[in-house]
Each structure stands twice: as structure tokens, then as C-alpha cells.
Design a protein around this motif. Sequence first.
Motif, PDB file in Angstrom:
ATOM      1  N   LEU A   8      36.837 117.222  -9.606  1.00 14.68           N
ATOM      2  CA  LEU A   8      35.812 117.150 -10.651  1.00 14.68           C
ATOM      3  C   LEU A   8      34.440 117.002 -10.015  1.00 14.68           C
ATOM      4  CD1 LEU A   8      37.546 114.741 -13.212  1.00 14.68           C
ATOM      5  CD2 LEU A   8      37.661 117.236 -13.074  1.00 14.68           C
ATOM      6  N   THR A   9      33.429 117.597 -10.649  1.00 12.31           N
ATOM      7  CA  THR A   9      32.065 117.521 -10.119  1.00 12.31           C
ATOM      8  C   THR A   9      31.371 116.213 -10.490  1.00 12.31           C
ATOM      9  OG1 THR A   9      31.241 118.652 -12.096  1.00 12.31           O
ATOM     10  CG2 THR A   9      31.801 120.020 -10.189  1.00 12.31           C
ATOM     11  N   GLY A  10      31.962 115.450 -11.370  1.00 15.16           N
ATOM     12  CA  GLY A  10      31.381 114.174 -11.769  1.00 15.16           C
ATOM     13  C   GLY A  10      32.434 113.325 -12.453  1.00 15.16           C
ATOM     14  N   GLU A  11      32.028 112.134 -12.857  1.00 20.41           N
ATOM     15  CA  GLU A  11      32.958 111.210 -13.510  1.00 20.41           C
ATOM     16  C   GLU A  11      33.345 111.735 -14.892  1.00 20.41           C
ATOM     17  OE1 GLU A  11      32.995 106.568 -15.075  1.00 20.41           O
ATOM     18  OE2 GLU A  11      31.705 107.171 -13.395  1.00 20.41           O
ATOM     19  N   PRO A  12      34.630 111.647 -15.250  1.00 25.62           N
ATOM     20  CA  PRO A  12      35.037 112.090 -16.590  1.00 25.62           C
ATOM     21  C   PRO A  12      34.348 111.265 -17.681  1.00 25.62           C
ATOM     22  CG  PRO A  12      36.946 111.776 -15.156  1.00 25.62           C
ATOM     23  CD  PRO A  12      35.769 111.198 -14.447  1.00 25.62           C
ATOM     24  N   VAL A  13      34.192 111.907 -18.828  1.00 24.62           N
ATOM     25  CA  VAL A  13      33.619 111.238 -19.991  1.00 24.62           C
ATOM     26  C   VAL A  13      34.760 110.895 -20.945  1.00 24.62           C
ATOM     27  CG1 VAL A  13      32.030 111.414 -21.941  1.00 24.62           C
ATOM     28  CG2 VAL A  13      31.468 112.513 -19.754  1.00 24.62           C
ATOM     29  N   PRO A  14      35.001 109.608 -21.187  1.00 25.39           N
ATOM     30  CA  PRO A  14      36.103 109.259 -22.095  1.00 25.39           C
ATOM     31  C   PRO A  14      35.716 109.480 -23.557  1.00 25.39           C
ATOM     32  CG  PRO A  14      35.001 107.266 -21.336  1.00 25.39           C
ATOM     33  CD  PRO A  14      34.352 108.421 -20.614  1.00 25.39           C
ATOM     34  N   SER A  15      36.649 110.025 -24.303  1.00 24.05           N
ATOM     35  CA  SER A  15      36.506 110.173 -25.752  1.00 24.05           C
ATOM     36  C   SER A  15      37.500 109.202 -26.371  1.00 24.05           C
ATOM     37  CB  SER A  15      36.809 111.618 -26.172  1.00 24.05           C
ATOM     38  OG  SER A  15      36.875 111.716 -27.588  1.00 24.05           O
ATOM     39  N   LEU A  16      37.013 108.034 -26.770  1.00 20.21           N
ATOM     40  CA  LEU A  16      37.864 106.911 -27.170  1.00 20.21           C
ATOM     41  C   LEU A  16      37.964 106.760 -28.679  1.00 20.21           C
ATOM     42  CD1 LEU A  16      36.328 104.448 -24.580  1.00 20.21           C
ATOM     43  CD2 LEU A  16      38.658 105.345 -24.473  1.00 20.21           C
ATOM     44  N   LEU A  17      39.112 106.309 -29.124  1.00 23.18           N
ATOM     45  CA  LEU A  17      39.372 106.018 -30.533  1.00 23.18           C
ATOM     46  C   LEU A  17      39.243 107.284 -31.388  1.00 23.18           C
ATOM     47  CD1 LEU A  17      40.125 103.230 -31.799  1.00 23.18           C
ATOM     48  CD2 LEU A  17      37.833 103.200 -32.769  1.00 23.18           C
ATOM     49  N   ARG A  18      39.815 108.361 -30.893  1.00 27.28           N
ATOM     50  CA  ARG A  18      39.735 109.638 -31.594  1.00 27.28           C
ATOM     51  C   ARG A  18      40.346 109.528 -32.994  1.00 27.28           C
ATOM     52  NH1 ARG A  18      40.858 114.687 -27.434  1.00 27.28           N
ATOM     53  NH2 ARG A  18      38.687 114.799 -26.687  1.00 27.28           N
ATOM     54  N   GLY A  19      39.700 110.228 -33.933  1.00 31.17           N
ATOM     55  CA  GLY A  19      40.174 110.185 -35.312  1.00 31.17           C
ATOM     56  C   GLY A  19      40.077 108.810 -35.929  1.00 31.17           C
ATOM     57  N   PHE A  20      39.361 107.917 -35.250  1.00 32.02           N
ATOM     58  CA  PHE A  20      39.288 106.506 -35.659  1.00 32.02           C
ATOM     59  C   PHE A  20      40.719 105.989 -35.838  1.00 32.02           C
ATOM     60  CE2 PHE A  20      37.863 102.811 -38.200  1.00 32.02           C
ATOM     61  CZ  PHE A  20      36.871 102.381 -37.354  1.00 32.02           C
ATOM     62  N   SER A  21      41.461 105.980 -34.741  1.00 34.51           N
ATOM     63  CA  SER A  21      42.894 105.703 -34.769  1.00 34.51           C
ATOM     64  C   SER A  21      43.240 104.261 -35.093  1.00 34.51           C
ATOM     65  CB  SER A  21      43.522 106.087 -33.427  1.00 34.51           C
ATOM     66  OG  SER A  21      42.897 105.390 -32.355  1.00 34.51           O
ATOM     67  N   ALA A  22      42.254 103.374 -35.139  1.00 31.92           N
ATOM     68  CA  ALA A  22      42.494 101.983 -35.525  1.00 31.92           C
ATOM     69  C   ALA A  22      41.205 101.412 -36.114  1.00 31.92           C
ATOM     70  CB  ALA A  22      42.942 101.148 -34.336  1.00 31.92           C
ATOM     71  N   PRO A  23      41.298 100.498 -37.087  1.00 30.42           N
ATOM     72  CA  PRO A  23      40.095  99.922 -37.715  1.00 30.42           C
ATOM     73  C   PRO A  23      39.501  98.817 -36.852  1.00 30.42           C
ATOM     74  CG  PRO A  23      42.051  99.017 -38.760  1.00 30.42           C
ATOM     75  CD  PRO A  23      42.537 100.032 -37.755  1.00 30.42           C
ATOM     76  N   VAL A  24      38.875  99.208 -35.767  1.00 30.61           N
ATOM     77  CA  VAL A  24      38.314  98.270 -34.802  1.00 30.61           C
ATOM     78  C   VAL A  24      36.873  98.651 -34.499  1.00 30.61           C
ATOM     79  CG1 VAL A  24      40.591  97.895 -33.770  1.00 30.61           C
ATOM     80  CG2 VAL A  24      39.043  99.605 -32.765  1.00 30.61           C
ATOM     81  N   ILE A  25      36.162  97.726 -33.889  1.00 27.95           N
ATOM     82  CA  ILE A  25      34.818  98.002 -33.379  1.00 27.95           C
ATOM     83  C   ILE A  25      34.944  98.282 -31.891  1.00 27.95           C
ATOM     84  CG2 ILE A  25      32.539  97.017 -32.925  1.00 27.95           C
ATOM     85  CD1 ILE A  25      32.921  95.346 -35.474  1.00 27.95           C
ATOM     86  N   LEU A  26      34.557  99.471 -31.485  1.00 34.59           N
ATOM     87  CA  LEU A  26      34.651  99.868 -30.083  1.00 34.59           C
ATOM     88  C   LEU A  26      33.372  99.478 -29.361  1.00 34.59           C
ATOM     89  CD1 LEU A  26      36.188 101.350 -27.818  1.00 34.59           C
ATOM     90  CD2 LEU A  26      35.051 103.455 -28.602  1.00 34.59           C
ATOM     91  N   GLU A  27      33.510  98.663 -28.333  1.00 36.07           N
ATOM     92  CA  GLU A  27      32.374  98.250 -27.505  1.00 36.07           C
ATOM     93  C   GLU A  27      32.479  98.973 -26.163  1.00 36.07           C
ATOM     94  OE1 GLU A  27      32.955  94.028 -27.474  1.00 36.07           O
ATOM     95  OE2 GLU A  27      31.785  93.735 -29.299  1.00 36.07           O
ATOM     96  N   TRP A  28      31.693  99.987 -26.033  1.00 37.41           N
ATOM     97  CA  TRP A  28      31.712 100.822 -24.827  1.00 37.41           C
ATOM     98  C   TRP A  28      30.273 101.105 -24.437  1.00 37.41           C
ATOM     99  CZ3 TRP A  28      31.700 106.713 -25.075  1.00 37.41           C
ATOM    100  CH2 TRP A  28      31.685 107.257 -23.795  1.00 37.41           C
ATOM    101  N   ALA A  29      29.915 100.702 -23.222  1.00 40.41           N
ATOM    102  CA  ALA A  29      28.542 100.865 -22.750  1.00 40.41           C
ATOM    103  C   ALA A  29      28.313 102.295 -22.291  1.00 40.41           C
ATOM    104  CB  ALA A  29      28.251  99.874 -21.621  1.00 40.41           C
ATOM    105  N   ALA A  30      28.354 103.217 -23.239  1.00 41.32           N
ATOM    106  CA  ALA A  30      28.171 104.628 -22.911  1.00 41.32           C
ATOM    107  C   ALA A  30      26.721 104.905 -22.541  1.00 41.32           C
ATOM    108  CB  ALA A  30      28.578 105.490 -24.102  1.00 41.32           C
ATOM    109  N   THR A  31      26.533 105.780 -21.574  1.00 40.70           N
ATOM    110  CA  THR A  31      25.185 106.224 -21.244  1.00 40.70           C
ATOM    111  C   THR A  31      24.753 107.275 -22.268  1.00 40.70           C
ATOM    112  OG1 THR A  31      25.936 108.040 -19.844  1.00 40.70           O
ATOM    113  CG2 THR A  31      25.681 105.865 -18.800  1.00 40.70           C
ATOM    114  N   GLU A  32      23.458 107.494 -22.354  1.00 38.04           N
ATOM    115  CA  GLU A  32      22.969 108.533 -23.270  1.00 38.04           C
ATOM    116  C   GLU A  32      23.521 109.903 -22.854  1.00 38.04           C
ATOM    117  OE1 GLU A  32      19.249 108.759 -24.941  1.00 38.04           O
ATOM    118  OE2 GLU A  32      19.608 106.825 -25.895  1.00 38.04           O
ATOM    119  N   ARG A  33      23.642 110.110 -21.571  1.00 34.96           N
ATOM    120  CA  ARG A  33      24.191 111.397 -21.121  1.00 34.96           C
ATOM    121  C   ARG A  33      25.616 111.569 -21.634  1.00 34.96           C
ATOM    122  NH1 ARG A  33      27.311 113.391 -17.068  1.00 34.96           N
ATOM    123  NH2 ARG A  33      26.788 115.502 -16.304  1.00 34.96           N
TER     124      ARG A  33
END
Length: 897
Positions: free
Chosen positions: A542-567
Motif C-alpha cells: 500500500l502507498t499509505g495507511e489504510p482508511v478504516p470505514s467503521l460502523l458501516r450501515g450504523f451496525s450498532a446504536p453507539v457513539i463512535l469516537e474516532w480521531a479521524a483526520t480531515e484527509r
Amino acid sequence: MREGTSTVVRREDYTAPSHWIRTVDLTFDLDPAKTLVISRMSVEPNTERPGQPLRLDGEDITLTRVLVNGESISFRFEGQQLVLEHLPAEPFSLEIRNTCAPEKNTELSGLYTSGGSFFTQCEAQGFRRITYFLDRPDVMALYTVTLRANAKAYPVLLSNGNRVEHGTLDNGRHFATWVDPHPKPSYLFALVAGALVCREQCVRSRSGKDHLLQVYVRAGDLDKTEHAMNSLIASVVWDEARFGLSLDLERFMIVAVSDFNMGAMENKGLNIFNTKFVLANPATATDTDYANIEAVVGHEYFHNWTGNRVTCRDWFQLSLKEGLTVYRDQEFSQDMAGVASARAVKRIEDVRQLRQMQFPEDAGPMAHPVRPEQYQAIDNFYTTTVYEKGAEVVRMMATLVGREGFRRGMDLYFARHDGQAVTCDDFAQAIADANPGSDLATRLDSFKRWYSQAGTPRVSASGHYDPGAGTYTVTLAQHTPATPGQPVKLPFVIPVAMGLLDSDGRPLLLQLQGESQYGGTERVLVLEQANQAFVFTGLYGLTGEPVPSLLRGFSAPVILEWAATERQLFTLLHHDTDPTNRWEAAQRLGLLRLMGAVQSGRPLQLDAAYIDAQRAVLRDPSLDAAFKDLLLTPPSEGYVAEQLAAAGVPVDPPAIHAAREAMRSQLAQALFDDWVWAFEAHHDNGAYRPDPVSTGRRALANLALAHLVLDAGRSGDPVWPGRAYQRVQDAGNFTDRQGALIALLGAHHALAELALARVHAQFKHEALVIDRWFALQAGAPERDGQVFQRIKTLVHHPDFLVRNPNRARSVLTTLFHLNPSALHRADAAGYVFWAEKVVEVDAFNPQLAARLARGLDRWRVLAEPYRSAAHEALCRVAARTELSPDTREIVGRSLAD
């Protein structure tokens, strides 16, 4: 019970009734002032509780006779219960005669009149306002109902089940007898009598049986029932196809009434609906109305099995029927949408409602588990937690066992419990038992914490990429904040659907450590501990770090705390294959800017990267219009407030409003040419159709028009306000007419007053349109106190009817729940108005008042001076001696430490 404290009912105190009522023969002599009710019951003592007195519930009714086996007996009252002692040890007959006064029933619970007709609403505890009874859901009986009334005034006589006899009586009266072949609790009883007309349609089930479908409305509304009938037919067909559940009566009836506390009610075979969820034609209803009618008709029909054939043992199990049936109606609406993009839009709309309504409930004083542990007034627990969060609990079960596994579980549930009153545990056990070895079955005890623990879990996520080892490690941790009565929470079972994208946004094949091969581009991780790590392997080159796509489809009624960068967020916005996470990325990008402006105290100034991203979305030819509308709509003021509160920042509603209005204004100016293109390319849809493509095009065109009119306030250009006013005049459907009116109101343009006057004059005899006319004004964005002052004027308008729930909600609910910048004023006038209206409505309709009262239950998160002023208003209402248990419980819990 309008004074003093209410009895607290606890789940742990449940005991079976002292007696069972097996059959009920009801006779009604209907009269608005004094209706005679004769109830003949076959009663069987509960052998597990021998020698107990029979305590029957009753409220606001006049008892005239009590007979046991044909003989008069003595009785006494304890509070509002009729107590019968020294009863036979063997089965016996019980006859009770009483009267009630339907025309005086302003609470709209029990038997009441509306527009000259009789209607009932018995859930949760309205049957006791009709006759004395064991008014609890675990007492299921077979009902025979005979209605007698003046034939001219009340030509239509309806009740549950199948009509077996009807005919004429002396003195211009007539009768009808109905038999329900299925046992049901009293809350599912219904009757309707009045001058109504109906649309009819026959359908044939897969078994070859014919059924009559009927939609009853008042004369003059028949032309607005086609969509409701089509929705009912679609519901019947879908439930047979998806779950193998057939209609089990000769006929199925829907009746619309304008005075109704709820949206609709699933009484067996005789659903009573608020007119709002039945009546629609293009001239008077919006796209949202059409979608809501389809969903609510489906919801109430699906209750025929999930709620009626199998019902709740007690009211703590309310989500057994409501959460499950909301899940079913959501799935129905997605299937009716058809194409994948339209299904995704529906899912996002459901997620948005959950986060904007249920998450704040979980974070406030009214927080309670999906299965509450106690209540004072059960009507207060018809909440988004029980309904929408309950649906998400069912959805997680379906995720953990798969679509086919969930169907197996449903089949087992009905095989075990048809005709019974059961619990949430019984349902979860059936789904697990039908899928041994599944993630649900092996974790069932832990999973059921979703029923017993309140609060929204917060899931923190972090990722680490090791290019040399070709691994990406996702670390998930969960924590649930304390809620009233539950300071400590055990870990939940949380399904986290996810994928990985490369730096260019392409999906990556996934292989978890220990697996022998790749397993597609999406995986459901099961978080069941406080902290867990999941390692993906084979990620070389890979040319860079993978970008995680978390909680797809809102698979659970939770608050996701992920320090995602703007990129990372921009990558997800533009490339993620999961529509829910593309929308979430758009929301987070907007939220970062709004929260930053509010916290810094500086005016919001949008950056070029954000504006360019918005333009790219708007111009993207691969995206459907409905999806663009969602991506381009910034986070609501309420959602921003909740995010600030979660971060420990005192909430200043006017400051949030100012930041969001600045965002709208800057996007209107920066994307002016793009909005012109969007409007011109999407506003003409030809003949009205409520299909997903046409609906999406109208939504995007109206969003564009709102921005164009808003920018005219800056530029002074009269063209777009003039086009909006013209659209109010000659739009071919009410969706576009409303969109133009919203644009003018949102910009506070002078033409808004002319447009309002025109709409009122044109639709003054259409009650639902006038409801909307009030709501649009009450929900307009505040500017210099103008909207609040308009609202104070609106409640004195000749067409404002505070005793009609729809009309009252159109102004009061809109202000108290949906327009924070108008309610929260530095001079506290909004809170004074709130207190006045809650007390006024509580005097005649406690259910409605309690819902209005919840407008201030999050007062503790407010900044000063709002916090102290809101607290003072709550204390003022709490000090009232004449206050219903419903409202007193809400205010008391809001003030509790």
C-alpha cells in the motif's frame, strides 16, 4: 388521579393476575352524553393464587350493577379499583353495567367523540375508562361486541374481528355484532361509530383466501385514501413474502380520526389512525407524508402478528412489540424503496432520527433501558428508546444471525408463543435457539444487556498500520456513561461492521489474523469486552495507511469516537462504498466547523476545502439526488448541541444557531452557480409521483431554492425570491409549494407573508395543510426574536385549536422540541411560555402535556443564563398542586439530582 404522587410500578414486582378472563361479551348503547356499557365475562380463578379478591381497574365511569352468576353481590372501592371478594373457587360469570360520557373525554383515552363520531384508544390503559376490567396485557380473552346506535347519526358500526350480524332496531336505531376469533388483551379493543365512507379492496392471500381491506374516513376525504390502501396491500403482500405471515381475519379495517394522541393504533383488525398517516393527495401532502403513511400503515399492520398474535406479558416488555415492529416497518420501507441507493437513504434517515432524538434521551434524566425497570405513568414510556433503539437491538440480532437465521428465529418465536403474552427474553431466546453456534447464541446473556442497561455506549477506535508485516490493527474499546439509577455498566455485545480503503479510496480485501483466505471487503467485528484488538493481514504494497470505514450501515446504536483526520474524512466522503459512512463523514466535517466556531466564540468562516467538497458532492453525476440532499444538509442545531454537551461544553443555543446560519449563508454564496444548476436540472418532474427518484429530485431542487433565496438577502437580487413566490402560487404538488414557502421563511423575506396568506386562503378547509402552515412558521429559523413573537401570536389565531393534538403539536411541539434558538432566549420568555402551555394542556390532556414537558428535560447542559431560567420554569410547574401523574413524572425526573 390528578393530584398527589403516583404509585411506582416495578418490573420485579410482576405477579400473574388473581383471575383469568376467558371471554368477554360487550354491549354498547352509544350516546355522546351517556353511553351504557354491559360487560358479561367468563372468569376463571388463577389456581396459583387461590382465594384472592378480584381487583378491576376503572376510571371516570359510573358503576350501576355487579352480578356474579346472575346474582347481585357486594363490592367496595380501593382508589380507582373495584374490589370483589368471596368469589367462587370455580369458573363463574361476571356481569358489570356502567356508563361513561364520551363527549366529555378530553384525554382521548378510552371511548370519546370526535367530529360527531365515536372512537376508542385503549393502549396503554384506556379500556378502564370504558368499563371495569383486568386492564393488563397478560389477560387475553375472546371478545364478542354488539354496538347499538342511532342509524342516521351513526350509520357505520365497527369493532374488532369479523362482523357476524347486523340489523335494525326500534326508534330509528340499528345494531352490529362483531366477533374476534383470536384472544387479545383489553388494550387491543376498539370500536368506531359514525357517518363515515370507505375505500374497499379485496386481496387474495397465498393460501387462496380472500380478504376485504377497508379504509374509512369522513365524507370528503375519500380521494385522499388511495395511497393508504396501496400501502396496506403492499404490507399484506410483504409480510407473507418476507416472514410467511398471513392476514388471519376476513377483513382488515383502517379508520382515520383527526383527534388522536398517537400516530395510529394496531387494534386487532380495526386500526385507528391519526388522519395525518392516512390522508394524502399531491395537492395537500408532501413526499414525507407519503413515506410516513406507507411506514405507519405497514407498522400497524405488522403488529397483527408482532404485538397482537403474540403480545406483551406486561408493559415493561413494550419493546417486545414496538421495537420488533419498528424494525419490520423499516425493512418494509427499504424493500419498497427498491434500488440500493434509495434503501440507503431510508437507512440514513432512520439513523438521523435515532441520533437526534434517542441519543439525547439516553444522555438525560429520562434515560431508561429498552426494557424499563419501573414507571409511574406508562404513557411516558412510549419513547424513542423503546421504539427506535428497540428496533436497533432487533437489527443487531439480525446482523449476528444473518437474514435467513433471523427468519428461522421468527418462525420459532411464533411456533412457541402464538396466542401468548410473553417477554423480551422469550423473543431473544427464540432467535438464539433457532441459530445454535451463532454469535448471538454464544453471547446471549451478554447481548441481553441491551434490554437491561440504559445509555448509549461510546466506542473508541484506533488503528495501527505495519507496512512491513502487512497488518492493520483495529483497537476498539467501549464505555457507557452512568445514567439515573445505573452508575456502572457492564460491556455490551456490539457488532461493528467495517471495511478498509486504500489511500485512493479503493476497497481492500480483508483477512483477519488466523484466517486462511480473504473474506470480501467488509467484516462484522463483535466487540464484547471493554477492549479488543482485531488484526487484518495481507495488506502489503500500500502507498499509505489504510482508511478504516467503521460502523458501516450504523451496525450498532453507539457513539463512535474516532480521531479521524480531515484527509480521512474527505476520502470516506468521496469514495466509501458504504452510503451511511459517506453521510457520516459529511456530518463530521460540518460538525467540526460548527463546534469550532461555537467553542472559539468567533464567527464561522468556511474554508475552501470544505466548500470544494460540497461542490463536488452537488455536481457528482454518480450520486442520486436524494443522497446528495442528505450529504449537503448540515448537522441539525440539536445534534450540534448534543455533541457539545458530550464534550463538556455548556450549550448556548443562539450561538449554535448563529454558526449554522452562517454556514448556510456562506454555502449559498460560494455555491451560487451550482445551486442554480441544481435547481434548474431537478425542479421539473412532470406529473407527481412519490417514487424515490422523483422524491429525491424534488428534495434537491428545494434545497437549492432555499440557498438561492437565502443568498438574495445578501445580494438584494429579487429574482429568486420572486421565483419562490411564484412556485407557492402555481406548484403542481404540495412538496414544491412547501419547499418554496420554507425558502422564503428561512430567508425572512418580505414575500413570505404574502405566501403564507395565499396558502392559508387556498387550503383553509384542509386541516392537515393548516397544521403544516402553523408548523412551518413555528419552525422557521429565529432572527431577532421575530419567530418567537410570531408563535405567541399564532396560539391566538382563530384556527389554532389547542385541544386538537395535531394542531397543538404543530406549534408547541415544533417550538419546544425542534426550534431551540426560538425557545432558549436570554429574557427567559420562551421558558415562561413553555410553563404556561404545559400547565394549560395538562388540565385536559395529560399525555400531550407530558410530551410537551420534555422540551426542557435537558436543561442541565445549557449555558447561563438559560440554565437557571429553565430550572426556574421547571420548578414553577412542579409546584402546581393540580398536575397529572404523567406530567408530574416528567418534571420530577427532569429536576431529580
